[in-house]
Write an enzyme that holds these catalytic residues in place. Structure first.
Site, PDB file in Angstrom:
ATOM      1  N   ARG A  59       0.721  -1.264  -0.155  1.00 42.31           N
ATOM      2  CA  ARG A  59      -0.011   0.089  -0.049  1.00 42.31           C
ATOM      3  C   ARG A  59       0.740   1.200  -0.060  1.00 42.31           C
ATOM      4  O   ARG A  59       0.565   2.424  -0.799  1.00 42.31           O
ATOM      5  CB  ARG A  59      -0.747  -0.196   1.025  1.00 42.31           C
ATOM      6  CG  ARG A  59      -1.996   1.175   1.201  1.00 42.31           C
ATOM      7  CD  ARG A  59      -2.856   0.998   2.545  1.00 42.31           C
ATOM      8  NE  ARG A  59      -2.166   1.361   3.424  1.00 42.31           N
ATOM      9  CZ  ARG A  59      -2.426   1.541   4.787  1.00 42.31           C
ATOM     10  NH1 ARG A  59      -3.904   1.177   5.047  1.00 42.31           N
ATOM     11  NH2 ARG A  59      -1.770   1.655   5.772  1.00 42.31           N
ATOM     12  N   ASP A  67     -12.757  -2.979  -3.650  1.00 41.76           N
ATOM     13  CA  ASP A  67     -13.834  -2.640  -2.566  1.00 41.76           C
ATOM     14  C   ASP A  67     -15.092  -2.811  -3.247  1.00 41.76           C
ATOM     15  O   ASP A  67     -15.362  -2.565  -4.382  1.00 41.76           O
ATOM     16  CB  ASP A  67     -13.355  -1.308  -2.264  1.00 41.76           C
ATOM     17  CG  ASP A  67     -13.871  -0.782  -0.502  1.00 41.76           C
ATOM     18  OD1 ASP A  67     -13.303  -1.252   0.260  1.00 41.76           O
ATOM     19  OD2 ASP A  67     -15.132  -0.542  -0.642  1.00 41.76           O
TER      20      ASP A  67
HETATM   21  O1  CP3 Z   1     -11.497  -9.582   1.725  1.00 39.02           O
HETATM   22  C1  CP3 Z   1     -10.729  -9.257   1.302  1.00 39.02           C
HETATM   23  O2  CP3 Z   1      -9.675  -9.318   1.260  1.00 39.02           O
HETATM   24  C2  CP3 Z   1     -10.900  -8.506  -0.093  1.00 39.02           C
HETATM   25  C3  CP3 Z   1     -11.109  -6.924  -0.191  1.00 39.02           C
HETATM   26  C4  CP3 Z   1     -12.157  -6.384   0.168  1.00 39.02           C
HETATM   27  C5  CP3 Z   1     -11.898  -4.803   0.912  1.00 39.02           C
HETATM   28  N1  CP3 Z   1     -13.121  -4.326   1.081  1.00 39.02           N
HETATM   29  C6  CP3 Z   1     -10.673  -4.076   0.981  1.00 39.02           C
HETATM   30  C7  CP3 Z   1     -10.280  -3.055   1.699  1.00 39.02           C
HETATM   31  C8  CP3 Z   1     -13.498  -6.621   0.712  1.00 39.02           C
HETATM   32  C9  CP3 Z   1     -14.408  -7.675   0.328  1.00 39.02           C
HETATM   33  C10 CP3 Z   1     -13.925  -5.335   0.848  1.00 39.02           C
HETATM   34  C11 CP3 Z   1     -15.540  -5.038   1.080  1.00 39.02           C
HETATM   35  C12 CP3 Z   1     -16.129  -3.766   1.789  1.00 39.02           C
HETATM   36  N2  CP3 Z   1     -15.600  -2.484   1.737  1.00 39.02           N
HETATM   37  C13 CP3 Z   1     -17.069  -3.860   2.395  1.00 39.02           C
HETATM   38  C14 CP3 Z   1     -18.109  -5.030   2.875  1.00 39.02           C
HETATM   39  C15 CP3 Z   1     -17.355  -6.048   3.915  1.00 39.02           C
HETATM   40  C16 CP3 Z   1     -17.336  -5.355   5.338  1.00 39.02           C
HETATM   41  O3  CP3 Z   1     -16.156  -5.411   5.773  1.00 39.02           O
HETATM   42  O4  CP3 Z   1     -18.652  -5.355   5.674  1.00 39.02           O
HETATM   43  C17 CP3 Z   1     -17.316  -2.771   3.196  1.00 39.02           C
HETATM   44  C18 CP3 Z   1     -18.776  -2.099   3.983  1.00 39.02           C
HETATM   45  C19 CP3 Z   1     -16.595  -1.777   2.491  1.00 39.02           C
HETATM   46  C20 CP3 Z   1     -16.382  -0.454   2.518  1.00 39.02           C
HETATM   47  C21 CP3 Z   1     -15.131   0.208   3.159  1.00 39.02           C
HETATM   48  N3  CP3 Z   1     -13.750   0.087   2.781  1.00 39.02           N
HETATM   49  C22 CP3 Z   1     -14.836   0.665   4.411  1.00 39.02           C
HETATM   50  C23 CP3 Z   1     -16.026   0.836   5.610  1.00 39.02           C
HETATM   51  C24 CP3 Z   1     -13.403   0.644   4.750  1.00 39.02           C
HETATM   52  C25 CP3 Z   1     -12.790   1.483   5.891  1.00 39.02           C
HETATM   53  C26 CP3 Z   1     -12.655   0.397   7.233  1.00 39.02           C
HETATM   54  C27 CP3 Z   1     -11.380  -0.177   7.041  1.00 39.02           C
HETATM   55  O5  CP3 Z   1     -11.588  -1.377   7.378  1.00 39.02           O
HETATM   56  O6  CP3 Z   1     -10.464   0.454   6.953  1.00 39.02           O
HETATM   57  C28 CP3 Z   1     -12.998   0.271   3.334  1.00 39.02           C
HETATM   58  C29 CP3 Z   1     -11.319   0.420   3.073  1.00 39.02           C
HETATM   59  C30 CP3 Z   1     -10.982  -1.038   2.835  1.00 39.02           C
HETATM   60  N4  CP3 Z   1     -11.301  -1.934   1.912  1.00 39.02           N
HETATM   61  C31 CP3 Z   1      -9.633  -1.382   3.350  1.00 39.02           C
HETATM   62  C32 CP3 Z   1      -9.334  -2.657   2.698  1.00 39.02           C
HETATM   63  C33 CP3 Z   1      -8.054  -3.702   2.824  1.00 39.02           C
HETATM   64  C34 CP3 Z   1      -8.506  -0.822   4.398  1.00 39.02           C
HETATM   65  C35 CP3 Z   1      -8.126   0.329   3.464  1.00 39.02           C
HETATM   66  C36 CP3 Z   1      -6.627   0.529   3.880  1.00 39.02           C
HETATM   67  O7  CP3 Z   1      -5.593  -0.274   3.346  1.00 39.02           O
HETATM   68  O8  CP3 Z   1      -6.433   1.548   4.549  1.00 39.02           O
END
Ligand code: CP3
Length: 354
Positions: free
Chosen positions: A40, A77
């Site tokens: 990242r 995402d």
């Molecule tokens: O599962 C996996 O490894 C595949 C990747 C994946 C991500 N987001 C990567 C991600 C998947 C399947 C998602 C789905 C997702 N994204 C959902 C549904 C699943 C769940 O957790 O309920 C939702 C609600 C989101 C929206 C989202 N994206 C939020 C609320 C956030 C911030 C919260 C957090 O955990 O940071 C993200 C960012 C995100 N999506 C990250 C990752 C690895 C973190 C970002 C970072 O690296 O800083």
């Protein structure tokens, strides 16, 4: 296409016999892994990773290098769809996702178009093809999308929300506007998932993260209905194999029978439902995925192993169970503990398969 070397995930989804219970983790590629944080950093930020197929492929494969996982999940995402609709997704460190534009009025809803995945989200489709090629048949690849209701909450609120005040306001004050928004999203999710399947995704999961925030009546009318619409529009067989669909409503334990009736192949369970009781309720209509409390990964490896044993015993003998966490793995988890979890599932589950 290359023959799958490990197909126990797909077999369990179809409730066919397996040697051990397959396991993967929601958010398995993520911040708890130092190699993810390094990638990242190189990409600049999270959207830099999602937007670059090579980088997305690299981080998708990272957890598979460390652990004997039985499936890979596309690194992307759920918020790529609203971004493709022109809302301008960005992430502020420590604050989660944000949109530059929101969808709050009837005019806002009417201005949205169903996405064309190949032209609007080419980087996701290219990532799927690349990951599938690089996996070379090691394990199946899961594609995914958010549910229409879950996507709508982010689009209306402009980001994460505690109480979904504005989304609920639209739902209760202007249900016909909300329905129009959900229909546009359902059509978009259907073509998006089908494009992922055509590019090589071998199973798909719909994340209904906020379905559990709806009242009993509203869940059926505003979330489940649109997931049913999606399930009935998906490509269900490809390359001579079923492409299973998994529905995951967080907080959806009370609606399992209705979720199973959508025609989905499997249901994801969060940790608040007993998996043995869930199995009795759905019978052999669907497989079940889950459902260890993700915070147990903060406990000792011995305690984690004990909890894995408890869940396996609650599900009981036979196929139809895909082990997973009840929600995503959190950034503070020690990667050694994730390894202990995955090993425990394979070790302890042999006793439940003949
Ligand atoms: O599962 C996996 O490894 C595949 C990747 C994946 C991500 N987001 C990567 C991600 C998947 C399947 C998602 C789905 C997702 N994204 C959902 C549904 C699943 C769940 O957790 O309920 C939702 C609600 C989101 C929206 C989202 N994206 C939020 C609320 C956030 C911030 C919260 C957090 O955990 O940071 C993200 C960012 C995100 N999506 C990250 C990752 C690895 C973190 C970002 C970072 O690296 O800083």
């Amino acid at each position: 296409m290359t023959e799958l070397k490990n197909d126990r995930f797909l077999r369990a989804l179809m409730r066919e016999p397996v040697d051990v219970t397959p396991v993967w983790m929601m958010r398995q590629a993520g911040r708890y892994l130092p190699e993810y944080r390094a990638s990242r950093e190189r990409a600049g930020n999270f959207m830099g990773l999602c937007g670059n197929p090579e980088a997305a492929c690299e981080v998708t494969l990272q957890p598979l290098e460390r652990y004997p996982l039985d499936a890979a999940i596309l690194f992307s995402d759920i918020l790529t769809i609203p971004d493709a609709m022109g809302l301008g997704l960005y992430f502020e460190t420590g604050e989660g996702p944000k949109f530059k534009k929101t969808v709050r009025t009837e005019a806002d809803v009417n201005s949205l178009k169903v996405i064309d995945p190949k032209s609007d989200l080419p980087y996701v489709i290219d990532a799927v093809s690349l990951i599938r090629r690089e996996l070379n048949g090691r394990v199946p690849l899961i594609g995914f999308s958010g549910s229409p209701w879950t996507l709508a909450t982010y689009m209306i609120e402009g980001g994460s929300s505690r109480d979904f005040r504005r989304a609920k306001q639209m739902l209760y004050n202007s249900p016909e506007v909300m329905h129009r928004l959900l229909d546009t999203l359902a059509q978009s999710v259907t073509v998006y998932l089908n494009a992922q399947i055509e590019a090589g995704a071998q199973a798909v999961q719909i994340f209904d993260t906020w379905g559990g925030a709806l009242s009993h009546q509203a869940y059926d009318e505003f979330s489940l209905k649109y997931m049913r619409q999606i399930v009935s529009g998906l490509i269900r067989e490809r390359e001579g194999r079923k492409v299973p669909v998994i529905l995951f409503t967080k907080g959806g334990g009370q609606w399992l029978e209705a979720m199973a009736a959508t025609g989905a192949d499997a249901l994801g369970l969060d940790w608040t439902t007993d998996i043995g009781a869930a199995r009795k309720r759905v019978g052999d209509s669907v497989a079940l995925q889950g459902n260890m409390d993700p915070t147990i990964l903060y406990a000792s490896p011995e305690r984690i192993r004990e909890e894995v044993g408890r869940i396996l015993s609650s599900y009981g003998s036979g196929s139809g169970h895909i082990f997973n966490l009840g929600h995503g793995i959190t950034p503070e988890v020690d990667p050694e503990h994730a390894g202990a979890f995955i090993r425990a599932v394979h070790d302890l589950s042999t006793a439940y398969h003949t």
